[in-house]
Design an enzyme around this catalytic site. Structure first.
Site, PDB file in Angstrom:
ATOM      1  N   CYS A 171      29.445  41.460  40.092  1.00  0.00           N
ATOM      2  CA  CYS A 171      30.722  41.834  40.168  1.00  0.00           C
ATOM      3  C   CYS A 171      30.975  42.490  38.573  1.00  0.00           C
ATOM      4  O   CYS A 171      31.477  43.633  38.523  1.00  0.00           O
ATOM      5  CB  CYS A 171      31.620  40.808  40.639  1.00  0.00           C
ATOM      6  N   HIS A 284      38.909  41.139  38.488  1.00  0.00           N
ATOM      7  CA  HIS A 284      38.406  40.797  37.274  1.00  0.00           C
ATOM      8  C   HIS A 284      38.925  41.711  36.138  1.00  0.00           C
ATOM      9  O   HIS A 284      39.213  42.845  36.563  1.00  0.00           O
ATOM     10  CB  HIS A 284      36.848  40.994  37.171  1.00  0.00           C
TER      11      HIS A 284
END
Lengths: 376, 376
Positions: A171, A284
């Site tokens: 990710c 994130h």
């Protein structure tokens, strides 16, 4: 079974609401629209997990065509019902026979499941898009971000009767490189210094629940329940929970270092990363310092990013409006802002940027489904 | 009046408890021990704020000697009672006459108050230790971290009958440089790339209350009350709220750039910073990437830091135990960990470190009181 994201992320403000996708296609009659006779048969492995649930959301949002879909999970979850596009499915236990007749298998059930069942699925003729780290660095396995290196999976198509493995990058790598690659193409990145601000979701749905539970407990003055991370997460942050390697980097950081080289097909690019887990639910953030071989001023960089696929620029200095994890939660695009010339580098050879992306969506499920779309 | 930190940070788990100081001196009979006839007279300006309250805690913890202490604040807070070392004090309104007979004035009431009353206090013969940014970059005003550059305030002493201004650096600068300076002394830092993870406390007690209130609201599925930051802070993070300058850096970031040069008395050092506010209560974290002129291996760096004043090393790779903001909350020392050779730099010329420090304590009040100690 209700969606895990619905169960545990009831609140828009926590970062869990299903906001409209800025770039989703209009679909006035979505239900069962994707169910088509000549379309591929799909399997979703790890369907009850956070990413598994997101696979289904993304498949529906993008009207991914399929003639059948198998919901696969561990024995523990088998027998649960999952509603998807107006039909009810029973979760089946993952076995070596699960992949008979499957064209595309989306895996997100951890590295050991991928290692065991990924090659079995390929033997049965399935194309596996694997979200684990099991095969990412394996020679011959394409590691793909569709906006970045679609050419890496050239020739792999459904209907050729041949199975294959394709790896979904980590990710943090996906979110970083969706933003950095358009700049890299223009001016050649020599070195990147990345510091991450990573959400709970990267450690799964249970970690998201733990953050929520701990926060309740801490606000009530009670000791927090620490099962997933062995330490307090609420109102705290800590070095990423992956194992620390002999060189002092943790696995998450070395993924950024190594996957960048493989995706850019460039062993010369220098990357360092410090990966930190922050008390945010599902998106994130990354502070990325870039050093270029060729000059790139910030206005050109901003223009490049405004026209880059999968990127939205949020860079309003006057109103101090820049990307935040909350506003990219449940969104497809990676948001980039704080685009500025790095005052610590000479001339126009350095830039600082700040990037946010939904960890479950573009960081995992969306990227995998985009890969699957290229297989059709 | 109860201490603000007691009022609003009732919970140890939030980051507010008054933990024992690892390096505080034993004090079996602390009450009124510091009240001494030949000691200096003190004034605390902004005594009802988060840092003002911490000034009192630190003065008490360190048995700072004084013959009198004035509690000064705005008209709004005047008349409140403050209990300190077994006595009760009435908060007085700050006026130009407040500093008659004051030897040392600790200021933390914002830049405009410092600009107005700092020079007045100096005219009255007081030595002002100012926590605001008002005078930090002014020529002739020492900018001091006692562990780093005590020589900058050489010759300034109580009892010489002469007022003076001394500036306390910005919290992020203090925390970064307490860790980076011992390494800089050994191998000469050429460039630093800093990404911060900054706590609510840097924006004052009201911001800490807002984070707590918002978190309650969000967990209840309610819209968060946004007064201080104009956006959701709970379960989110965002670019630092200071103004963005024409070069694209915000003021907080440029403080790190400029203050480092002044404190190290080195205009060649290159610094870039990205400053981010995270939902943590009162301690900052910083990811610091260092480039050195002279080689420095990680074992030597760790040894240097273990012996550095004001530093505690927490760097246990096997158990993934590294500094966190929660565990340095209410502590004096800056914690350093994740000490490793930077794989993106050649040989032994680069290191990555991760630093945490209490923003209110070492980042503000403690550093100021340490400066005051050097005046005696």
């Amino acid at each position: 079974m209700a969606s895990l994201t619905q169960q545990h992320l009831h609140s828009h403000f926590l970062g869990g609401a299903r906001l409209p996708q800025s770039n989703s296609r209009p679909c006035p009659a979505r239900v069962r629209m994707s169910l088509q006779e000549n379309a591929p048969s799909l399997a979703v492995v790890g369907v009850t997990g956070a990413v598994g649930q997101e696979f289904l959301s993304v498949l529906a949002d993008r009207d991914f065509p399929y003639r059948s879909i198998k919901m696969l999970a561990s024995k523990r979850s088998a027998g649960q019902n999952i509603a998807f596009q107006g039909r009810s499915y029973v979760v089946e236990e993952l076995t070596e026979d699960s992949f008979n007749g499957v064209d595309i298998a989306l895996f997100s059930a951890g590295g050991s499941i991928s290692k065991e069942f990924g090659p079995l699925a390929v033997d049965r003729g399935a194309i596996v898009v694997d979200n684990s780290s099991a095969f990412r660095m394996q020679d011959g396995v394409p590691l793909v971000i569709p906006e970045v290196n679609p050419e890496a999976m050239e020739g792999i198509k459904v209907g050729k009767g041949k199975g294959a493995l394709i790896a979904n990058p980590n990710c943090s790598t996906i979110i970083c490189l969706v933003a950095a690659t358009p700049l890299h193409r223009r001016s050649n990145v020599l070195r990147m210094v990345v510091s991450t601000y990573q959400a709970a979701s990267g450690a799964g749905a249970a970690a998201m629940r733990e953050l929520e539970q701990q926060t309740h407990e801490v606000l009530a003055g009670k000791p927090p329940t620490c099962k997933i991370f062995q330490r307090q997460y609420a109102f705290n942050l800590f070095s990423h929970n992956s194992s620390v390697l002999p060189n002092g980097y943790n696995e998450e950081e070395m993924k950024l270092v190594k996957e960048t080289r493989k995706i850019w097909n460039n062993n010369d690019v220098k990357v360092t990363a410090t990966c930190i887990r922050v008390p945010v639910m599902r998106a994130h953030a990354e502070s990325v310092n870039l050093q270029f071989e060729n000059p790139l001023d910030e206005d050109t960089a901003r223009d490049i990013l405004r026209n880059a696929p999968g990127v939205v620029v949020i860079d309003d200095r006057a109103s101090n409006n820049f990307p935040t994890p909350l506003e990219v939660s449940n969104k497809d695009d990676v948001a980039v802002g704080r685009i500025r010339r790095d005052v610590s580098q000479d001339g126009k050879y350095g830039l600082d940027i700040f990037v946010c992306g939904d960890q479950i969506r573009k960081g995992a499920a969306l990227n995998a489904v985009q890969i699957a779309e290229m297989l059709l």
